[in-house]
Design an enzyme around this catalytic site. Structure first.
Site, mmCIF file in Angstrom:
data_model
loop_
_atom_site.group_PDB
_atom_site.id
_atom_site.type_symbol
_atom_site.label_atom_id
_atom_site.label_comp_id
_atom_site.label_asym_id
_atom_site.label_seq_id
_atom_site.Cartn_x
_atom_site.Cartn_y
_atom_site.Cartn_z
ATOM 1 N N LYS A 33 23.395 21.604 -69.435
ATOM 2 C CA LYS A 33 24.222 20.661 -68.491
ATOM 3 C C LYS A 33 23.789 21.165 -67.102
ATOM 4 O O LYS A 33 23.600 22.428 -66.878
ATOM 5 C CB LYS A 33 25.759 20.550 -68.627
ATOM 6 C CG LYS A 33 26.346 22.015 -68.574
ATOM 7 C CD LYS A 33 27.815 21.849 -69.139
ATOM 8 C CE LYS A 33 28.398 23.149 -68.822
ATOM 9 N NZ LYS A 33 29.801 23.253 -69.602
ATOM 10 N N ARG A 119 42.690 20.002 -70.802
ATOM 11 C CA ARG A 119 41.743 19.711 -69.686
ATOM 12 C C ARG A 119 41.157 18.464 -70.149
ATOM 13 O O ARG A 119 41.554 17.154 -69.715
ATOM 14 C CB ARG A 119 40.402 20.547 -69.542
ATOM 15 C CG ARG A 119 39.536 20.260 -68.413
ATOM 16 C CD ARG A 119 38.532 21.284 -68.205
ATOM 17 N NE ARG A 119 37.721 21.381 -69.353
ATOM 18 C CZ ARG A 119 36.665 22.117 -69.276
ATOM 19 N NH1 ARG A 119 36.272 23.041 -68.345
ATOM 20 N NH2 ARG A 119 35.655 22.273 -70.294
ATOM 21 N N TYR A 250 22.841 34.462 -36.262
ATOM 22 C CA TYR A 250 24.234 33.846 -35.532
ATOM 23 C C TYR A 250 25.074 35.019 -35.351
ATOM 24 O O TYR A 250 25.428 35.550 -36.393
ATOM 25 C CB TYR A 250 24.683 32.785 -36.389
ATOM 26 C CG TYR A 250 23.570 31.771 -36.413
ATOM 27 C CD1 TYR A 250 23.475 30.956 -35.293
ATOM 28 C CD2 TYR A 250 22.800 31.187 -37.506
ATOM 29 C CE1 TYR A 250 22.668 29.779 -35.259
ATOM 30 C CE2 TYR A 250 22.029 29.939 -37.383
ATOM 31 C CZ TYR A 250 21.887 29.534 -36.181
ATOM 32 O OH TYR A 250 21.144 28.194 -36.029
ATOM 33 N N MET A 296 20.897 28.532 -42.377
ATOM 34 C CA MET A 296 20.678 27.271 -43.494
ATOM 35 C C MET A 296 19.111 27.382 -44.114
ATOM 36 O O MET A 296 19.313 27.084 -45.629
ATOM 37 C CB MET A 296 20.482 25.964 -42.620
ATOM 38 C CG MET A 296 20.746 24.765 -43.387
ATOM 39 S SD MET A 296 20.452 23.365 -42.769
ATOM 40 C CE MET A 296 22.262 23.396 -41.826
HETATM 41 C C1 PLP Z 1 29.795 24.496 -70.307
HETATM 42 C C2 PLP Z 1 30.366 24.302 -71.861
HETATM 43 C C3 PLP Z 1 29.852 25.173 -72.777
HETATM 44 C C4 PLP Z 1 29.048 26.691 -72.503
HETATM 45 O O1 PLP Z 1 29.925 27.659 -72.169
HETATM 46 P P1 PLP Z 1 29.377 29.008 -71.726
HETATM 47 O O2 PLP Z 1 30.457 30.009 -71.463
HETATM 48 O O3 PLP Z 1 28.183 28.783 -70.898
HETATM 49 O O4 PLP Z 1 28.706 29.488 -73.089
HETATM 50 C C5 PLP Z 1 30.219 25.173 -73.998
HETATM 51 N N1 PLP Z 1 31.104 23.877 -74.281
HETATM 52 C C6 PLP Z 1 31.654 23.185 -73.329
HETATM 53 C C7 PLP Z 1 32.477 21.939 -73.810
HETATM 54 C C8 PLP Z 1 31.130 23.196 -71.943
HETATM 55 O O5 PLP Z 1 31.753 22.396 -70.858
#
Ligand code: PLP
Length: 341
Positions: A33, A119, A250, A296
């Site tokens: 993801k 959640r 800066y 930046m």
């Molecule tokens: C992001 C995520 C994971 C992966 O978690 P890690 O700690 O990076 O291994 C697993 N399950 C869900 C539902 C997630 O959102």
């Protein structure tokens, strides 16, 4: 130009460690993801598939379609239900009971259960009704899963949630019989939960951060020889000699306490690194001091090398900014060229 190098051997070694724990590579779901936690979605998907990974997780349908050709199955974690569609190897996570009601016939789903994180996910009391809807609407149930809120912490919370989850799985098996539905796969572990669990006995583990080379489990859970896969490099733009007392960047936050060299390099906070404000001490991989505030598009460093490694371990930046390695990695701008070596 700035660039990101990805180390194949590190990835291979991390996957071997995780596969050994899970009981085979086919039990790992590579969590890709958010542009593969900043590592680059397409390039990382190809490489993990080359290394024998057959399942993946994407954030949304767009990401899943990009990598659909590389994997047997891809679970989409957080797409809105109005965008669900039937696809041979894309599975949509259903995060609440109301969403389930609008899923069309033939769509593959992974049903998320809230086992204590509060959640996302259905309440376990909604399971019976959910199975009724799945049966009646001809929805295809690929898996039932949950997510732990404290897998990387000591204390009893993880055990409490695991017990809740165990009860959910028993209930699901009863319901598959009641509704005559094929038994779904079960998965609950992220990286930390997989690495800390004694005997792994589920169908899949969803591994993200450990595959990328990090695990922040407390010492008590043991040492895992994970190796960071990503290294960020910056290229020199210009060099100057600073005289003692001259200030850089800066606000002139950095003041040279002796004559020294300073070069600007072509990575700044537009590239997704967090904006260092020049206070405290932040160093590059080889120990060169970053001088003053990050701009930046550039930062000044006490170096005159043509190319410099900004970091090969995200924990250095995570520690400085009091955040987690995920946060440092995932923000890296997708336009920085990435390549495996
Ligand atoms: C992001 C995520 C994971 C992966 O978690 P890690 O700690 O990076 O291994 C697993 N399950 C869900 C539902 C997630 O959102």
């Amino acid at each position: 130009m700035s660039k990101i190098k990805l180390y194949s051997e590190h990835l291979r070694s991390n996957l071997d460690i995780l596969a050994k724990k899970a009981g085979g590579k086919e039990k790992l779901i590579a969590v890709l993801k958010d542009n593969a936690y900043g590592h680059g979605l397409d390039i990382f998907a190809r490489k993990t598939a080359d290394l024998g990974i057959t399942h993946a997780i994407a954030r949304d349908a767009k990401e899943a379609l990009e990598i659909a050709a590389f994997f047997a199955d891809i679970i989409v974690l957080s797409e809105h239900e109005e965008n669900f569609f039937a696809h041979s190897n894309i599975i949509f996570a259903v995060n609440e009971f109301d969403a389930l009601k609008s899923v069309s016939r033939g769509v593959k789903i992974a049903l998320k259960i809230d086992s204590g994180m509060h959640r996302n996910g259905l309440n376990s009391k909604e399971l019976d009704a959910a199975f009724g809807v799945i049966k009646q609407n001809g929805v295809i149930l690929h898996s039932v899963f949950t997510h732990y809120r404290a897998a990387d912490e000591t204390g009893s919370c993880f055990f409490w949630q695991r017990e809740n989850w165990r009860a959910v799985k028993e209930r699901v098996i009863e319901l598959t019989k009641k509704y005559n539905i094929t038994k779904p796969f079960f998965h609950s572990c992220n990286s930390a939960a997989l690495l800390r669990c004694g005997e792994f006995d589920e169908d899949f583990a969803r591994v993200g951060i450990a595959m990328y080379g990090y695990c922040d489990l407390p010492e008590i859970f043991g040492h895992f020889d994970l190796k960071p896969v990503l290294e960020l490099f910056a290229k020199r733009v210009s060099t100057r000699e600073l005289k003692k007392g001259e200030r850089v960047g800066y606000g002139g936050v950095f003041e040279a306490d002796k004559d020294m060299v300073s070069s600007s390099y072509d990575v700044g906070y537009s590239d997704g690194i967090l904006r260092y404000n020049g206070l405290g001490e932040l160093k590059t991989t080889n120990g060169s001091l970053i001088l003053g505030r990050v701009s930046m598009d550039s930062m000044s460093i006490n170096s005159d090398e043509e190319e410099i490694s900004v970091f090969n371990d995200a924990r250095v930046w995570a520690k400085h900014f009091n955040t987690i390695s995920y946060d440092i990695l995932v923000k890296l701008n997708a336009k920085i060229p990435r390549s495996f070596c």
